[in-house]
Motif scaffolding. Structure first.
Motif, PDB file in Angstrom:
ATOM      1  N   UNK A  76      35.018  34.004  43.341  1.00 38.05           N
ATOM      2  CA  UNK A  76      36.210  33.653  44.715  1.00 38.05           C
ATOM      3  C   UNK A  76      37.102  33.034  44.172  1.00 38.05           C
ATOM      4  N   UNK A  77      37.573  33.160  43.544  1.00 32.88           N
ATOM      5  CA  UNK A  77      38.827  32.232  43.408  1.00 32.88           C
ATOM      6  C   UNK A  77      38.783  30.731  43.661  1.00 32.88           C
ATOM      7  N   UNK A  78      37.433  30.166  43.418  1.00 33.74           N
ATOM      8  CA  UNK A  78      36.857  28.701  42.700  1.00 33.74           C
ATOM      9  C   UNK A  78      36.569  28.492  41.973  1.00 33.74           C
ATOM     10  N   UNK A  79      37.042  27.186  41.701  1.00 30.32           N
ATOM     11  CA  UNK A  79      36.344  27.163  40.018  1.00 30.32           C
ATOM     12  C   UNK A  79      35.238  27.641  39.570  1.00 30.32           C
ATOM     13  N   UNK A  80      35.226  28.283  38.247  1.00 30.50           N
ATOM     14  CA  UNK A  80      33.731  27.939  37.858  1.00 30.50           C
ATOM     15  C   UNK A  80      33.420  27.277  36.514  1.00 30.50           C
ATOM     16  N   UNK A  81      32.037  26.957  35.889  1.00 33.30           N
ATOM     17  CA  UNK A  81      32.068  26.603  35.288  1.00 33.30           C
ATOM     18  C   UNK A  81      33.105  26.126  33.887  1.00 33.30           C
ATOM     19  N   UNK A  82      33.320  27.417  33.277  1.00 28.58           N
ATOM     20  CA  UNK A  82      34.276  28.087  32.096  1.00 28.58           C
ATOM     21  C   UNK A  82      36.045  28.371  32.722  1.00 28.58           C
ATOM     22  N   UNK A  83      36.170  28.705  34.279  1.00 26.58           N
ATOM     23  CA  UNK A  83      37.039  29.432  34.464  1.00 26.58           C
ATOM     24  C   UNK A  83      37.955  28.065  35.374  1.00 26.58           C
ATOM     25  N   UNK A  84      38.861  27.502  35.602  1.00 25.88           N
ATOM     26  CA  UNK A  84      39.304  27.161  37.237  1.00 25.88           C
ATOM     27  C   UNK A  84      40.065  28.720  37.993  1.00 25.88           C
ATOM     28  N   UNK A  85      39.986  28.097  39.082  1.00 26.85           N
ATOM     29  CA  UNK A  85      40.825  29.239  40.048  1.00 26.85           C
ATOM     30  C   UNK A  85      42.165  29.488  39.628  1.00 26.85           C
ATOM     31  N   UNK A  86      43.279  29.302  39.051  1.00 29.76           N
ATOM     32  CA  UNK A  86      44.578  29.565  39.148  1.00 29.76           C
ATOM     33  C   UNK A  86      44.220  30.456  37.940  1.00 29.76           C
ATOM     34  N   UNK A  87      43.726  30.324  37.112  1.00 33.48           N
ATOM     35  CA  UNK A  87      43.282  31.347  35.414  1.00 33.48           C
ATOM     36  C   UNK A  87      42.426  32.395  35.839  1.00 33.48           C
ATOM     37  N   UNK A  88      41.517  32.138  37.120  1.00 30.79           N
ATOM     38  CA  UNK A  88      41.085  33.852  37.910  1.00 30.79           C
ATOM     39  C   UNK A  88      41.379  34.062  38.005  1.00 30.79           C
ATOM     40  N   UNK A  89      42.524  33.580  39.039  1.00 33.94           N
ATOM     41  CA  UNK A  89      43.684  34.245  39.411  1.00 33.94           C
ATOM     42  C   UNK A  89      44.573  35.127  39.076  1.00 33.94           C
ATOM     43  N   UNK A  90      45.512  34.369  37.897  1.00 32.25           N
ATOM     44  CA  UNK A  90      45.920  34.850  36.863  1.00 32.25           C
ATOM     45  C   UNK A  90      45.517  36.097  36.480  1.00 32.25           C
ATOM     46  N   UNK A  91      44.409  35.630  35.769  1.00 36.30           N
ATOM     47  CA  UNK A  91      43.279  37.232  34.806  1.00 36.30           C
ATOM     48  C   UNK A  91      43.400  38.096  35.849  1.00 36.30           C
ATOM     49  N   UNK A  92      42.398  38.572  36.738  1.00 38.87           N
ATOM     50  CA  UNK A  92      42.646  39.737  37.923  1.00 38.87           C
ATOM     51  C   UNK A  92      43.991  40.278  37.762  1.00 38.87           C
ATOM     52  N   UNK A  93      45.352  39.202  38.279  1.00 39.49           N
ATOM     53  CA  UNK A  93      46.392  40.159  38.630  1.00 39.49           C
ATOM     54  C   UNK A  93      47.221  40.653  37.269  1.00 39.49           C
ATOM     55  N   UNK A  94      46.683  40.238  36.721  1.00 43.44           N
ATOM     56  CA  UNK A  94      46.717  40.304  34.773  1.00 43.44           C
ATOM     57  C   UNK A  94      46.246  41.700  34.813  1.00 43.44           C
ATOM     58  N   UNK A  95      44.786  42.144  35.424  1.00 40.66           N
ATOM     59  CA  UNK A  95      44.263  42.964  34.890  1.00 40.66           C
ATOM     60  C   UNK A  95      44.734  44.432  35.685  1.00 40.66           C
ATOM     61  N   UNK A  96      44.746  43.364  36.840  1.00 39.65           N
ATOM     62  CA  UNK A  96      45.572  44.670  37.972  1.00 39.65           C
ATOM     63  C   UNK A  96      46.807  45.144  37.783  1.00 39.65           C
ATOM     64  N   UNK A  97      48.124  44.685  36.631  1.00 39.46           N
ATOM     65  CA  UNK A  97      48.772  45.563  36.065  1.00 39.46           C
ATOM     66  C   UNK A  97      48.344  46.703  35.185  1.00 39.46           C
ATOM     67  N   UNK A  98      47.018  46.194  34.296  1.00 39.17           N
ATOM     68  CA  UNK A  98      46.412  47.144  33.486  1.00 39.17           C
ATOM     69  C   UNK A  98      45.465  48.762  34.045  1.00 39.17           C
ATOM     70  N   UNK A  99      46.151  48.133  35.245  1.00 39.36           N
ATOM     71  CA  UNK A  99      43.910  49.170  35.044  1.00 39.36           C
ATOM     72  C   UNK A  99      46.124  49.971  36.679  1.00 39.36           C
ATOM     73  N   UNK A 100      45.160  51.318  37.675  1.00 41.15           N
ATOM     74  CA  UNK A 100      46.246  52.144  38.545  1.00 41.15           C
ATOM     75  C   UNK A 100      45.413  52.333  39.959  1.00 41.15           C
ATOM     76  N   UNK A 101      46.962  51.944  40.491  1.00 43.08           N
ATOM     77  CA  UNK A 101      46.756  51.472  42.399  1.00 43.08           C
ATOM     78  C   UNK A 101      45.426  52.147  42.929  1.00 43.08           C
ATOM     79  N   UNK A 102      45.624  53.519  42.055  1.00 43.18           N
ATOM     80  CA  UNK A 102      44.302  53.704  42.630  1.00 43.18           C
ATOM     81  C   UNK A 102      42.394  53.276  41.989  1.00 43.18           C
TER      82      UNK A 102
END
Length: 520
Positions: A47-73
């Protein structure tokens, strides 16, 4: 005659178990999810909020990186899946914003399906303007889509969208300059942004709101209640708001109604109780079972018993999608220390009172209700003894499980316990944040080793790992007999039922997302 080399065969059995290929957030061996699976996992639980193991910014960065690895569809399919079946808000808006940043052709169908109300519209505009996806302006195509939404929404939709800030709907209108074809819409936009308008052109709800402000003897307008709360309403006016309110609005404001004297009016407790237990309204609201549990926990003693019991009944109705599985079921509920984190991440004083451990308890109690002979095994460093009765309410059993816990995470502990007791079962369901570290060992994870031993005794058994936190790894690698799924919507229960019945192919959850069509 030469004796069989037992040690040799024990070694060979271990070699058939895949070796761990990554580490989890706790630094212990794990199996990496594919980029598509990881994106689905983060999107369904983050939910783009800090969890026990990962902050919100780290989650956002991971999601954006994963989006670069998969196709837009696939990004578009994930956005639609999570909005329509998972009822998520922030993540679908982020994925649509990513498509806008990429200039992808899939933006239009994804926008049309995922951005289906004013809150979602404001979310996607906010994300685009933040620069999170690489731009700080809407761009021509997203601007056109926002204009189309504004020029096609009903008055009720526009009024609902007008509640909230950062950005407000007025900000959005000023940003995109919609050119409405109808006189009422032009008057509404002018009214919204504080410009001159012809009063006779205002649409009916907005006109009624203005009339009520000018004359409090006028009928209470059927507008979002947030537009009325600054007007010093009487208890009877609050009662009318409760009568007019949508299902989610009523669920979320029970304590507010109590503070404003609504339940002191004859018959209002029954009116609200009947609304909360209305089967059709529950289905239409797309309510998460955990939202009902949260409402039940939050309701103070000032909320009448009849209303609190209606929440219990509504929860039972919302859980009707929980599968009754043929054969023996084992539910393993993680009650370790990390599971006490808010399920939607930490937002300071705005953090959800519902924790991951509450969700684990809810899933376990719900499975037990539909499968009365199910075995529930709470675990942390080891299996924790907790006796649950299948005829107790789901709330009661969930609260018993949530009262347990603390200590480290050992996901293999329940499987080791099942092997030691030589328990037979057809389905094993884990609800965890997947951050096992107490059982760390070289090569394969201890969970996979224990599952392999369980499978030798129960060759038809299947394992479901429900992850309630955003992760890119798992303790049990995806394969024909193992399903890894994230989130806590009704769709998780539907997938369990399909998987247990052998109705999912090898792609499991990712395959369900890939099956989403993007037509309107």
């Amino acid at each position: 005659m030469k004796m069989v080399d037992v040690q040799l065969f024990q070694t060979l059995k271990g070699k058939f178990i895949p070796a761990a290929d990554t580490v989890n957030s706790a630094g212990a061996p794990a199996y990496a999810l594919s980029p598509r699976h990881a994106l689905a996992q983060y999107a369904a639980t983050g939910c783009l909020n800090a969890t026990y193991y990962a902050g919100a910014e780290a989650q956002l960065a991971t999601v954006l990186e994963l989006c670069r690895e998969v196709d837009p569809y696939f990004i578009a399919q994930t956005a639609v899946y999570l909005r329509e079946r998972g009822y998520m808000k922030d993540m679908p808006a982020l994925l649509v914003a990513v498509l806008a940043g990429q200039g992808a052709e899939e933006l239009r169908p994804a926008f049309g399906r995922a951005i289906n109300n004013g809150k979602m519209l404001r979310n996607v505009v906010q994300i685009l303007r933040s620069g999170a996806v690489g731009r700080k302006s809407l761009g021509s195509r997203p601007k056109k889509l926002v204009q189309e939404w504004l020029n096609s929404a009903s008055e009720a939709q526009l009024l609902a969208a007008a509640v909230g800030t950062a950005p407000s709907l007025a900000d959005v209108v000023k940003m995109v300059h919609p050119k409405p074809a109808e006189a009422w819409r032009a008057a509404f936009f002018a009214w919204l942004i504080g410009r001159p308008y012809a009063a006779h052109d205002l649409p009916p709800l907005t006109a009624a709101f203005e009339a009520y402000k000018a004359n409090r003897a006028a009928p209470l307008p059927d507008v979002p209640f947030q537009m009325l709360t600054a007007l010093g309403l009487s208890a009877r006016e609050w009662a009318q708001i409760a009568r007019n309110g949508g299902w989610h609005m009523v669920r979320m404001n029970l304590n507010t109604f109590a503070r404003h004297g609504v339940f002191g009016i004859d018959g209002m407790a029954q009116v609200i109780a009947d609304k909360l237990r209305d089967r059709e309204a529950i289905a239409k609201a797309g309510v998460f079972p955990y939202q009902l549990m949260a409402a039940r926990q939050a309701a103070t003693d000032a909320v009448p018993v009849a209303v609190r019991l209606a929440l219990d009944e509504a929860l039972e109705i919302a859980l009707e999608n929980v599968p009754a599985v043929e054969g023996r079921v084992v539910v393993c509920a993680d009650v370790s220390g990390s599971m006490h984190a808010p399920v939607s991440g930490s937002r300071g004083t705005a953090s959800s009172a519902m924790r991951c451990i509450d969700v684990a308890g809810l899933v376990a109690a719900a499975m037990l209700r539909k499968n009365p002979d199910a075995l529930v095994l709470p675990f942390e460093t080891k299996v924790v003894d907790c006796r649950l009765h299948p005829l107790d309410t789901v709330i009661t059993n969930a609260q018993k499980l949530a009262a347990l816990g603390g200590g480290g995470t050992n996901c293999s502990a329940p499987l080791v316990w099942l092997n030691e007791k030589r328990v037979e079962a057809e389905l094993v369901v884990f609800v965890s944040d997947n951050e096992s570290w107490m059982d760390a060992r070289p090569r394969a994870t201890a969970t996979m080793q224990a599952w392999s031993a369980f499978k030798r005794r129960n060759p038809r058994a299947r394992l479901v790992c429900i992850d309630c936190a955003p992760n890119a790894s798992t303790q049990a690698c995806e394969r024909e007999d193992i399903l890894n799924v994230g989130g806590f919507s009704d769709d998780v229960f539907r997938m369990i039922a399909a998987f247990a019945a052998g109705q999912l192919d090898y792609r499991h959850w990712v395959g369900a997302i890939e099956a989403v069509g993007l037509a309107g």
